[in-house]
Design an enzyme around this catalytic site. Structure first.
Site, mmCIF file in Angstrom:
data_model
loop_
_atom_site.group_PDB
_atom_site.id
_atom_site.type_symbol
_atom_site.label_atom_id
_atom_site.label_comp_id
_atom_site.label_asym_id
_atom_site.label_seq_id
_atom_site.Cartn_x
_atom_site.Cartn_y
_atom_site.Cartn_z
ATOM 1 N N THR A 120 2.345 -9.979 10.924
ATOM 2 C CA THR A 120 2.473 -8.763 9.850
ATOM 3 C C THR A 120 1.192 -8.030 9.554
ATOM 4 O O THR A 120 1.358 -7.349 8.537
ATOM 5 C CB THR A 120 2.809 -9.644 8.647
ATOM 6 N N LYS B 45 2.439 -5.226 -4.713
ATOM 7 C CA LYS B 45 3.221 -5.924 -3.497
ATOM 8 C C LYS B 45 3.081 -7.365 -3.867
ATOM 9 O O LYS B 45 1.917 -7.984 -3.874
ATOM 10 C CB LYS B 45 2.577 -5.183 -2.345
ATOM 11 N N GLY C 280 -0.520 -4.797 9.366
ATOM 12 C CA GLY C 280 -0.325 -3.306 9.247
ATOM 13 C C GLY C 280 0.612 -3.067 8.143
ATOM 14 O O GLY C 280 1.197 -2.123 8.065
ATOM 15 N N THR C 281 1.087 -4.221 7.719
ATOM 16 C CA THR C 281 2.422 -3.946 6.694
ATOM 17 C C THR C 281 1.890 -3.057 5.546
ATOM 18 O O THR C 281 2.726 -2.235 5.092
ATOM 19 C CB THR C 281 2.769 -5.371 6.023
ATOM 20 N N GLY C 282 0.518 -3.113 4.881
ATOM 21 C CA GLY C 282 0.366 -2.271 3.664
ATOM 22 C C GLY C 282 0.199 -0.803 4.262
ATOM 23 O O GLY C 282 0.689 0.111 3.373
ATOM 24 N N CYS C 283 -0.396 -0.627 5.256
ATOM 25 C CA CYS C 283 -0.627 0.596 5.800
ATOM 26 C C CYS C 283 0.738 1.435 6.203
ATOM 27 O O CYS C 283 1.196 2.652 5.827
ATOM 28 C CB CYS C 283 -1.362 0.671 7.131
#
Length: 267
Positions: free
Chosen positions: A204, A173, A206-209
């Protein structure tokens, strides 16, 4: 039958990341979300004030309870906290014949550590080898491989370094780079460059989860890895654009944007 997806991750009391983000994403994408909680955090928009991992026996019991009775079509992992938890989760996933999306969570959005340094080797040697897709961000790539990405040209080298540990696919990412939000999906042979405009929105959390859960949801519905990742990228881009203020710090992405703005689950 609605596909079932199991998230194995930590709880975020603020609701923006972790188990809470995973289950919201799964609901929005039309799958049944189930959970194995690995740790409890005291967390809000300002950061992580405390974290307590659950015993290995509790994690194993939750997993067996769900998988042995209900069954799952995909698994997603997030915060695993310790080497012991990483190893038991890797063992459990290795014995379950479904796609597994591994988000190798190292630190929170606010820079708080969510993985003991002693667990890094277990992530490399135990968890990544059982992953269908690994989804590290640039900090996690550096933490796991020592490769530091300074530009888009470095993404391929970063992906190769992660693939060396055994996942079938990796999504590196590149959201922390300047310019458009670009990610590289590859299995070492195929390459898929996923681009989206960068939204001027600081909320932003929590984007990875959210991305990893969206990939797992799409895999559970029978999509190929490239199809699943492309659809997940579209979903998380919309969620970032709709992110909202919450508390006094960094707010979450809007997991329900596709439901409230399109009138039904995201495609």
């Amino acid at each position: 039958m609605i596909p079932g997806v199991l998230t194995v991750a930590g709880s975020d009391s603020g609701g923006g990341a972790g188990i809470q983000a995973d289950l919201k994403t799964m609901l929005a994408l039309g799958v049944h979300g189930m959970s194995v909680i690995t740790a409890v955090t005291a967390q809000n928009s300002l950061g992580v004030q405390g974290a307590w991992e659950l015993p290995v026996e509790a994690v194993r019991a939750q997993y067996r309870s769900v998988v042995d009775d209900i069954g799952v079509q995909a698994i997603k992992t997030g915060m695993l906290a310790s080497a012991e938890l990483v190893e038991v989760v890797a063992e459990l996933i290795g014995g379950t014949d479904v796609p597994a999306v591994v988000d190798p969570v190292g630190v929170s959005k606010h820079g708080d550590s969510l993985l003991a340094s002693s667990a890094l080797d277990s992530v490399r040697t135990k968890l990544l080898p059982v992953a269908t897709v690994a989804t590290p961000n640039l900090d996690e790539v550096a933490q796991l491989t020592g490769v530091h990405v300074e530009s888009e040209d470095d993404l391929r080298r970063a992906a190769e370094a992660v693939l060396a540990y055994g996942p079938r696919w990796v999504v590196v990412k590149g959201g922390h780079l300047a310019g458009d939000a670009v990610d590289l999906l590859t299995d070492g042979t195929e390459e898929h460059w996923l681009r989206a405009p960068r939204h001027d929105n600081r909320h932003t959390h929590g984007t990875g989860c959210t991305l990893a859960s969206a990939i797992a949801a799409q895999l559970a519905k029978g999509r190929s890895v490239p199809e699943a990742v492309a659809a997940a990228k579209e979903y998380v881009t919309g969620a970032i654009a709709a992110g909202f203020a919450l508390g006094g710090g960094i707010g979450p992405v809007d997991h329900g944007w596709a439901l409230t703005r399109r009138g039904g689950p995201a495609a």
